[in-house]
Design a protein around this motif. Structure first.
Motif, short mmCIF file in Angstrom:
data_model
loop_
_atom_site.label_atom_id
_atom_site.label_comp_id
_atom_site.label_asym_id
_atom_site.label_seq_id
_atom_site.Cartn_x
_atom_site.Cartn_y
_atom_site.Cartn_z
N GLU A 69 -7.95 15.17 -0.57
CA GLU A 69 -6.58 16.24 -0.31
C GLU A 69 -8.03 17.10 0.87
N ILE A 70 -9.06 17.66 -0.08
CA ILE A 70 -9.34 18.33 0.61
C ILE A 70 -10.89 18.22 2.08
N SER A 71 -10.63 16.76 2.53
CA SER A 71 -10.97 16.48 3.51
C SER A 71 -9.78 15.63 4.62
N GLY A 72 -8.36 16.28 3.55
CA GLY A 72 -7.61 15.56 4.84
C GLY A 72 -6.73 14.12 4.31
N PHE A 73 -8.20 13.44 4.01
CA PHE A 73 -7.33 11.54 4.05
C PHE A 73 -6.16 12.36 3.21
N GLY A 74 -6.19 12.53 2.12
CA GLY A 74 -4.94 12.51 1.78
C GLY A 74 -3.39 12.55 2.52
N SER A 75 -3.61 13.12 3.87
CA SER A 75 -2.46 12.92 5.04
C SER A 75 -2.80 11.41 5.91
N ILE A 76 -3.61 10.81 5.50
CA ILE A 76 -4.21 10.73 7.10
C ILE A 76 -3.42 8.66 5.63
N PHE A 77 -4.00 8.71 5.15
CA PHE A 77 -3.10 7.95 4.04
C PHE A 77 -1.99 7.66 3.63
N THR A 78 -1.22 6.57 3.32
CA THR A 78 -0.06 6.80 2.09
C THR A 78 -0.62 6.80 0.90
N MET A 79 -0.63 7.33 -0.17
CA MET A 79 -1.72 6.65 -1.76
C MET A 79 -0.07 6.39 -2.00
N TYR A 80 -0.17 5.47 -3.29
CA TYR A 80 0.75 5.19 -3.86
C TYR A 80 0.16 5.01 -5.18
N ASP A 81 1.01 5.65 -6.63
CA ASP A 81 1.18 5.46 -7.91
C ASP A 81 0.35 4.61 -8.45
N SER A 82 1.12 3.24 -8.03
CA SER A 82 0.22 1.40 -8.77
C SER A 82 0.28 0.84 -8.24
N VAL A 83 -0.83 -0.54 -7.96
CA VAL A 83 -0.89 -1.23 -6.61
C VAL A 83 0.27 -2.29 -6.27
N ASP A 84 1.37 -2.60 -7.50
CA ASP A 84 2.31 -3.00 -7.34
C ASP A 84 3.31 -1.95 -6.24
#
Lengths: 110, 138
Positions: free
Chosen positions: A88-103
């Motif tokens: 979040e603090i590095s901005g990677f949270g908005s560069i990459f889509t993050m999912y709650d599980s691998v599935d």
């Protein structure tokens, strides 16, 4: 640092475990790049990752740039705790889509 | 005060982090707080290893002091005068293409410490960081 990989429905899933710091980042980068193919759809599963510093983020950014140049796709799964705060603090949270599980991540990739 | 002096080489990162984690645990800090402290200390150490000694060699010293406010960690080196805190934060809103790899280290130090300052004294760069024992309320 440990790295394991598998393929699910033509999507490469790479799991990182342990610590990716300035000392282990070079080995992590080699391990990741060895598993990249042109145009690959890649999920990075960070559920087992205890610690990532800016050196680790640099590796992920480098992998993302390689994939993007071959029209590949990179998403994250299981980004939690301090690792998530680092994203979040590095901005990677908005560069990459993050999912709650691998599935969920695999299902979202084309 | 507890101190650890190591050669300014990334080979010693594990040892340095283990040392400051032990000090933080002894001061009663939670695992979450210790992880944040380790991130700031790593970035300070990596900076010393990368830039303090252009000719190679040299040391980094970690000095840990439990104060009333929190754990104070001072990172010292005898390299070229350099204030890491003079660097600007990177632009974290850029896309993958525009984003460069550098500049996050100082950002992490500012974010994960509760206070940071720099001074040059006795031929050494001294980066002092304070980590409160408990998260600040609010």
């Amino acid at each position: 640092m440990e790295l394991t990989s598998k393929t699910i429905d033509a999507v490469t899933v790479i799991s990182l475990q342990g610590r990716v710091d300035a000392f282990t980042a070079p080995a992590c980068e080699i391990g990741l790049k060895e598993r990249l193919t042109d145009g690959a759809a890649l999920v990075l599963d960070l559920g087992g990752l205890e610690y990532i510093s800016s050196a680790g983020l640099r590796v992920i950014l480098a992998v993302a740039k390689v994939l993007k140049s071959t029209s590949g796709k990179l998403v994250m799964a299981n980004v939690t705790g301090t690792v998530r705060e680092v994203f979040e603090i590095s901005g990677f949270g908005s560069i990459f889509t993050m999912y709650d599980s691998v599935d969920e991540a695999v299902a979202a990739l084309p | 005060m507890a101190t650890l002096r190591v050669d300014a080489s990334l080979d010693n990162l594990d040892r340095l982090i283990a040392f400051c984690e032990e000090e933080a645990a002894a001061a009663g800090m939670s695992p979450g707080m210790i992880g944040r402290l380790a991130l700031a200390v790593e970035e300070a150490f990596v900076n010393i290893c990368s830039y303090a000694y252009p000719q190679g060699g040299g040391f980094a010293e970690l000095r840990s002091t439990a104060t009333a406010d929190g754990l104070e960690i001072e990172m010292a080196d005898a390299g070229a005068p350099f204030d890491l805190l003079s660097l600007p934060d990177p632009d974290t809103s850029l896309s993958i293409d525009q984003r460069q790899a550098g500049g996050l280290g100082v950002h992490f130090i500012r974010h994960f410490s509760d206070r940071a300052d720099y001074r040059r004294e006795g031929g050494q760069n001294l980066l002092r960081m304070l980590f409160r024992y408990q998260p600040e309320k609010g």
